[in-house]
Design a protein around this motif. Structure first.
Motif, PDB file in Angstrom:
ATOM      1  N   SER A  59      45.537  46.028  36.596  1.00 38.78           N
ATOM      2  CA  SER A  59      45.365  44.583  36.722  1.00 38.78           C
ATOM      3  C   SER A  59      44.727  44.225  38.064  1.00 38.78           C
ATOM      4  O   SER A  59      43.804  43.412  38.123  1.00 38.78           O
ATOM      5  N   ASP A  60      45.214  44.829  39.135  1.00 39.53           N
ATOM      6  CA  ASP A  60      44.644  44.560  40.461  1.00 39.53           C
ATOM      7  C   ASP A  60      43.214  45.084  40.557  1.00 39.53           C
ATOM      8  O   ASP A  60      42.362  44.476  41.201  1.00 39.53           O
ATOM      9  N   PHE A  61      42.949  46.219  39.912  1.00 37.47           N
ATOM     10  CA  PHE A  61      41.602  46.776  39.929  1.00 37.47           C
ATOM     11  C   PHE A  61      40.631  45.855  39.203  1.00 37.47           C
ATOM     12  O   PHE A  61      39.524  45.600  39.672  1.00 37.47           O
ATOM     13  N   ALA A  62      41.043  45.312  38.055  1.00 37.06           N
ATOM     14  CA  ALA A  62      40.185  44.388  37.309  1.00 37.06           C
ATOM     15  C   ALA A  62      39.943  43.118  38.116  1.00 37.06           C
ATOM     16  O   ALA A  62      38.835  42.597  38.132  1.00 37.06           O
ATOM     17  N   ALA A  63      40.971  42.616  38.804  1.00 36.92           N
ATOM     18  CA  ALA A  63      40.806  41.432  39.649  1.00 36.92           C
ATOM     19  C   ALA A  63      39.843  41.726  40.796  1.00 36.92           C
ATOM     20  O   ALA A  63      39.009  40.880  41.143  1.00 36.92           O
ATOM     21  N   VAL A  66      36.321  41.636  39.388  1.00 31.17           N
ATOM     22  CA  VAL A  66      35.858  40.260  39.184  1.00 31.17           C
ATOM     23  C   VAL A  66      35.470  39.633  40.519  1.00 31.17           C
ATOM     24  O   VAL A  66      34.440  38.971  40.636  1.00 31.17           O
ATOM     25  N   THR A  67      36.271  39.858  41.548  1.00 29.89           N
ATOM     26  CA  THR A  67      35.967  39.330  42.876  1.00 29.89           C
ATOM     27  C   THR A  67      34.639  39.878  43.393  1.00 29.89           C
ATOM     28  O   THR A  67      33.824  39.133  43.942  1.00 29.89           O
ATOM     29  N   GLU A  68      34.406  41.158  43.193  1.00 21.72           N
ATOM     30  CA  GLU A  68      33.143  41.765  43.621  1.00 21.72           C
ATOM     31  C   GLU A  68      31.964  41.158  42.866  1.00 21.72           C
ATOM     32  O   GLU A  68      30.908  40.907  43.452  1.00 21.72           O
ATOM     33  N   LEU A  69      32.131  40.903  41.580  1.00 23.27           N
ATOM     34  CA  LEU A  69      31.055  40.269  40.814  1.00 23.27           C
ATOM     35  C   LEU A  69      30.763  38.867  41.327  1.00 23.27           C
ATOM     36  O   LEU A  69      29.610  38.465  41.442  1.00 23.27           O
ATOM     37  N   LEU A  70      31.813  38.115  41.639  1.00 28.67           N
ATOM     38  CA  LEU A  70      31.613  36.753  42.122  1.00 28.67           C
ATOM     39  C   LEU A  70      31.010  36.722  43.522  1.00 28.67           C
ATOM     40  O   LEU A  70      30.350  35.753  43.893  1.00 28.67           O
ATOM     41  N   PRO A  88      38.532  32.908  41.303  1.00 27.80           N
ATOM     42  CA  PRO A  88      39.239  32.711  40.034  1.00 27.80           C
ATOM     43  C   PRO A  88      40.564  31.985  40.248  1.00 27.80           C
ATOM     44  O   PRO A  88      41.244  32.195  41.256  1.00 27.80           O
ATOM     45  N   ARG A  89      40.926  31.138  39.301  1.00 29.84           N
ATOM     46  CA  ARG A  89      42.225  30.473  39.338  1.00 29.84           C
ATOM     47  C   ARG A  89      43.313  31.484  39.018  1.00 29.84           C
ATOM     48  O   ARG A  89      44.382  31.465  39.614  1.00 29.84           O
ATOM     49  N   SER A  90      43.032  32.357  38.064  1.00 34.79           N
ATOM     50  CA  SER A  90      43.940  33.462  37.747  1.00 34.79           C
ATOM     51  C   SER A  90      43.140  34.575  37.104  1.00 34.79           C
ATOM     52  O   SER A  90      42.093  34.335  36.491  1.00 34.79           O
ATOM     53  N   CYS A  91      43.636  35.771  37.258  1.00 37.86           N
ATOM     54  CA  CYS A  91      42.988  36.945  36.690  1.00 37.86           C
ATOM     55  C   CYS A  91      44.059  38.019  36.530  1.00 37.86           C
ATOM     56  O   CYS A  91      44.652  38.454  37.510  1.00 37.86           O
ATOM     57  N   PHE A  92      44.325  38.411  35.277  1.00 42.43           N
ATOM     58  CA  PHE A  92      45.352  39.421  35.043  1.00 42.43           C
ATOM     59  C   PHE A  92      45.043  40.175  33.756  1.00 42.43           C
ATOM     60  O   PHE A  92      44.230  39.747  32.943  1.00 42.43           O
ATOM     61  N   VAL A  93      45.716  41.309  33.606  1.00 42.28           N
ATOM     62  CA  VAL A  93      45.548  42.156  32.429  1.00 42.28           C
ATOM     63  C   VAL A  93      46.875  42.189  31.683  1.00 42.28           C
ATOM     64  O   VAL A  93      47.930  42.388  32.290  1.00 42.28           O
ATOM     65  N   ARG A  94      46.798  41.978  30.362  1.00 40.04           N
ATOM     66  CA  ARG A  94      47.987  42.061  29.518  1.00 40.04           C
ATOM     67  C   ARG A  94      47.559  42.582  28.149  1.00 40.04           C
ATOM     68  O   ARG A  94      46.609  42.077  27.562  1.00 40.04           O
ATOM     69  N   ASN A  95      48.266  43.596  27.672  1.00 41.77           N
ATOM     70  CA  ASN A  95      48.000  44.171  26.340  1.00 41.77           C
ATOM     71  C   ASN A  95      46.538  44.553  26.152  1.00 41.77           C
ATOM     72  O   ASN A  95      45.902  44.165  25.181  1.00 41.77           O
ATOM     73  N   ARG A  96      46.006  45.285  27.104  1.00 40.34           N
ATOM     74  CA  ARG A  96      44.634  45.805  27.059  1.00 40.34           C
ATOM     75  C   ARG A  96      43.570  44.710  27.028  1.00 40.34           C
ATOM     76  O   ARG A  96      42.466  44.924  26.549  1.00 40.34           O
ATOM     77  N   ALA A  97      43.890  43.524  27.543  1.00 40.96           N
ATOM     78  CA  ALA A  97      42.933  42.418  27.596  1.00 40.96           C
ATOM     79  C   ALA A  97      42.935  41.817  28.996  1.00 40.96           C
ATOM     80  O   ALA A  97      43.985  41.684  29.626  1.00 40.96           O
TER      81      ALA A  97
END
Length: 150
Positions: A59-63, A66-70, A88-97
């Motif tokens: 989850s932290d890696f995906a966030a 996203v930060t690097e892309l922005l 981002p207002r929020s960014c998290f991973v849950r159930n492979r999404a």
């Protein structure tokens, strides 16, 4: 004449200790994970850019991704996805999404950007290439789905 006189022996021991300390510190420190990000360029093409991100949970890696892309590309010919101050207002991973909620200002940037669909497509591509545990990306704008899944 002896090769290992007392001063030489002390120097060899010090050099061996320094080399061992450097090797141990190299093995202990976190290694960065290589990622590929995609940015639109002013020529109309899409180019890949390599970055290194500290390892973390999925989850932290995906966030971080996203930060690097922005943040945008390091190349001056690349277009930004949005204004540099947008976060981002929020960014998290849950159930492979991945769930990403962006502020409304992402739709009306102050700088020249590609259309939102290009951002959405390149975000999905970067996530699927770099995050093997994420199957789906859901993007929201102020809590409202940007695109409806059919």
């Amino acid at each position: 004449m002896h090769f290992f006189t007392k001063p030489r022996l002390i120097c060899w021991l010090l050099l061996t200790g320094i080399a061992a300390a450097l090797f141990i510190s190299y093995m202990i420190k976190p290694h960065y994970k290589r990622v590929i990000l995609y940015f639109p360029h002013s020529s109309g093409s899409v180019r890949a850019e390599e970055r290194y991100i500290p390892p973390s949970t999925e989850s932290d890696f995906a966030a971080s991704l996203v930060t690097e892309l922005l943040l945008g590309s390091v190349h001056h010919t690349a277009e930004r996805f949005t204004d540099p101050e947008i976060r981002p207002r929020s960014c998290f991973v849950r159930n492979r999404a991945l769930y990403l909620d962006l502020p409304r200002q992402v739709l009306t940037p102050k700088v020249h950007t590609p259309d939102f669909h290009t951002f959405y497509t390149l975000l999905q591509k970067a996530i699927t290439v770099n995050c093997k545990d994420i199957d789906t990306v859901y993007v929201y704008i102020d809590g409202v789905p940007a695109y409806q899944q059919s």
